[in-house]
Write a protein that holds these residues in place. Structure first.
Motif, short mmCIF file in Angstrom:
data_model
loop_
_atom_site.label_atom_id
_atom_site.label_comp_id
_atom_site.label_asym_id
_atom_site.label_seq_id
_atom_site.Cartn_x
_atom_site.Cartn_y
_atom_site.Cartn_z
N GLN A 18 -3.20 -5.02 -3.71
CA GLN A 18 -3.08 -3.75 -4.11
C GLN A 18 -4.26 -3.41 -5.21
N ILE A 19 -4.62 -2.20 -5.17
CA ILE A 19 -5.83 -1.56 -5.89
C ILE A 19 -5.31 -0.47 -6.63
N TYR A 20 -4.42 0.16 -6.31
CA TYR A 20 -4.05 1.50 -7.18
C TYR A 20 -2.80 1.23 -8.02
N PHE A 21 -3.04 1.56 -9.44
CA PHE A 21 -2.19 1.28 -10.30
C PHE A 21 -1.57 2.46 -11.27
N VAL A 22 -0.58 2.50 -11.81
CA VAL A 22 -0.31 3.46 -12.74
C VAL A 22 0.28 2.57 -14.11
N ALA A 23 -0.23 3.35 -15.19
CA ALA A 23 -0.10 2.74 -16.43
C ALA A 23 1.19 3.29 -16.98
N ILE A 24 2.17 2.27 -16.99
CA ILE A 24 3.68 2.54 -17.24
C ILE A 24 4.03 2.49 -18.74
N GLY A 63 -8.34 6.57 -12.81
CA GLY A 63 -8.21 7.54 -11.77
C GLY A 63 -8.20 6.81 -10.44
N TRP A 64 -7.90 7.35 -9.17
CA TRP A 64 -7.74 6.74 -8.11
C TRP A 64 -9.12 6.87 -7.17
N ASP A 65 -9.89 6.24 -6.98
CA ASP A 65 -11.07 6.08 -6.31
C ASP A 65 -10.87 5.48 -4.89
N GLU A 66 -11.09 6.36 -4.00
CA GLU A 66 -11.06 5.79 -2.52
C GLU A 66 -12.78 5.51 -2.09
N ILE A 67 -13.62 6.11 -2.74
CA ILE A 67 -15.15 5.75 -2.20
C ILE A 67 -15.24 4.22 -2.57
N ASN A 68 -15.11 3.42 -3.41
CA ASN A 68 -15.34 2.25 -3.74
C ASN A 68 -14.38 1.18 -3.23
N TYR A 69 -13.53 1.36 -2.41
CA TYR A 69 -12.55 0.65 -1.96
C TYR A 69 -13.41 -0.44 -1.11
N ARG A 70 -13.03 -1.69 -1.44
CA ARG A 70 -13.61 -2.89 -0.68
C ARG A 70 -12.81 -3.69 0.02
#
Length: 112
Positions: A18-24, A63-70
């Protein structure tokens, strides 16, 4: 970076796929601040991250950054210093509780 943290975060490394997270949730004071992050796609992946690591742009990005996905690799996927944790209740200002009892909800993204 402002405290309390925004809700949307992108990990620069792959954490359990996983790379996308929510601060809960979040807490602590000064140098002992921490943020509890839950994966957007897999709620079983929850990590408690020290604030000092979260604001380090080599580790995390607000934020959710799609550009830097590796793509995961042996080097990037080294998770020895990343520990998952058990779920904790969302913060009052998360906007993730039902019913929502607060008028003030933390923003998802930093204001530009």
């Amino acid at each position: 970076m402002n405290w309390p943290p925004v809700k949307a975060w992108t990990s620069k490394i792959n954490i359990n796929g996983q790379i996308y997270f929510v601060a809960i949730n979040y807490g602590g004071e000064l140098l002992k601040r921490w943020v509890l992050l839950m994966s957007v796609l897999d709620s079983n992946v929850v990590v408690k991250v020290p604030w000092s690591q979260l604001v380090d742009i080599s580790n995390w990005e607000a934020g959710w950054d799609e550009i830097n996905y590796r793509e995961p690799s042996e080097l990037v996927n080294n998770k020895s210093d990343v520990e998952t944790t058990s779920f904790s209740h969302p913060s009052i200002d998360s906007g993730l509780t039902i019913p929502i009892s607060q008028n003030t909800i933390r923003p998802w993204f930093e204001e530009v």
